[in-house]
Design an enzyme around this catalytic site. Sequence first.
Site, PDB file in Angstrom:
ATOM      1  N   ARG A 220       0.859  -1.188   0.000  1.00  0.00           N
ATOM      2  CA  ARG A 220       0.000   0.000   0.000  1.00  0.00           C
ATOM      3  C   ARG A 220       0.892   1.233   0.000  1.00  0.00           C
ATOM      4  O   ARG A 220       1.971   1.251   0.596  1.00  0.00           O
ATOM      5  CB  ARG A 220      -0.923   0.013   1.231  1.00  0.00           C
ATOM      6  CG  ARG A 220      -2.059  -0.999   1.154  1.00  0.00           C
ATOM      7  CD  ARG A 220      -3.046  -0.654   0.053  1.00  0.00           C
ATOM      8  NE  ARG A 220      -4.194  -1.551   0.000  1.00  0.00           N
ATOM      9  CZ  ARG A 220      -4.285  -2.613  -0.780  1.00  0.00           C
ATOM     10  NH1 ARG A 220      -3.249  -2.929  -1.549  1.00  0.00           N
ATOM     11  NH2 ARG A 220      -5.373  -3.352  -0.799  1.00  0.00           N
ATOM     12  N   GLU A 249      -2.587   8.532  -3.893  1.00  0.00           N
ATOM     13  CA  GLU A 249      -2.954   7.667  -5.009  1.00  0.00           C
ATOM     14  C   GLU A 249      -4.386   7.984  -5.418  1.00  0.00           C
ATOM     15  O   GLU A 249      -5.268   8.013  -4.553  1.00  0.00           O
ATOM     16  CB  GLU A 249      -2.830   6.201  -4.594  1.00  0.00           C
ATOM     17  CG  GLU A 249      -3.036   5.237  -5.742  1.00  0.00           C
ATOM     18  CD  GLU A 249      -2.840   3.788  -5.326  1.00  0.00           C
ATOM     19  OE1 GLU A 249      -3.754   2.981  -5.619  1.00  0.00           O
ATOM     20  OE2 GLU A 249      -1.797   3.459  -4.730  1.00  0.00           O
ATOM     21  N   HIS A 268      -1.052   0.944  -9.913  1.00  0.00           N
ATOM     22  CA  HIS A 268      -1.767  -0.041  -9.098  1.00  0.00           C
ATOM     23  C   HIS A 268      -2.370  -1.137  -9.985  1.00  0.00           C
ATOM     24  O   HIS A 268      -3.567  -1.440  -9.914  1.00  0.00           O
ATOM     25  CB  HIS A 268      -2.854   0.637  -8.270  1.00  0.00           C
ATOM     26  CG  HIS A 268      -3.185  -0.132  -7.016  1.00  0.00           C
ATOM     27  ND1 HIS A 268      -3.579   0.485  -5.847  1.00  0.00           N
ATOM     28  CD2 HIS A 268      -3.175  -1.453  -6.741  1.00  0.00           C
ATOM     29  CE1 HIS A 268      -3.815  -0.428  -4.913  1.00  0.00           C
ATOM     30  NE2 HIS A 268      -3.571  -1.610  -5.436  1.00  0.00           N
TER      31      HIS A 268
END
Length: 307
Positions: A220, A249, A268
């Site tokens: 993460r 993000e 991602h």
Amino acid sequence: MRVLVPDLPAFRALARPGDTSLPGADLAFYSNETGVPQGEAQGAVLWLANAATRDALLGTAGLKWVLTLTAGIDHVQGKLPPGVRLYNAHRLHDRAVAVHVVAGILAASRGLHRFRDAQRGGEWTRTSIPDSGLSTLGGKRVVIWGYGHIGKLVEELLTPFGAQVYGLTSKTEADLVDYRLAEADWVVLLLPSTDRTRGLVNAERLAALKPGVWISNQGRGDLIVTGDLLAALDTGQVGGAVLDVTDPEPLPAGHPLWERENVVITPHVASTTTDLLERGAAYARSVILDLLQGREPEGEVAPGDAY
């Protein structure tokens, strides 16, 4: 058993007339555009839902279980009604993420990001052998911080390249964590985002690493303090980074991470494959079938677990 599933062709195919692969299941379809169907449901397959759709699914009357077709569960933590069982789908994503990790390490070791930049400028750029920065993984120490299903696959894939792989878990003693990280040529982050892990890779931690270490983050984005990483990149303490997740993000235009020649960013997509939707539907089918037939599916997350 009424089950709410994403309104996608691969899931629609599970409910075709005459298909008896899920006897006893009544599939109802939701989407971010049309919302969640009215009425009670015993199960829900959570995937590609925005926050409003997710909350509506979790608020469905009669809900007994939820399958999230993700490996992480941070998007449902604290939102699941009491007594509702939660399953995740790490097996759906493990190999793709592991391959992404190894691909990034290999590409960076061979300088492919620099050569691609030179190609874009139409430059045939070569450097002298001592200054090439190119290497193999023979003898390189790769520390996997978050040594679960994906970490074990990463080790399996890296071993033939001669890398020395070390796994760290939440049970690893603090002194050993410090020792392994200080010796690492690569640190691979596969940790979830929790109160214990957010900001774990900060200025103090980066300063304790071997100068020139590379960081690979497929866990993460908030595991790393972004400003501290940028500072360490500027001084050369960190040799480079391969980031599939970032903080913030998505990474906004103009962010300084975009400008770093020694940072490789993917948006991602570590678990993404062209057949992911079909594999996701097949995975959901197997879990629903287990529940219909009284078998316990894999991937149940115990209450209070962070992943």
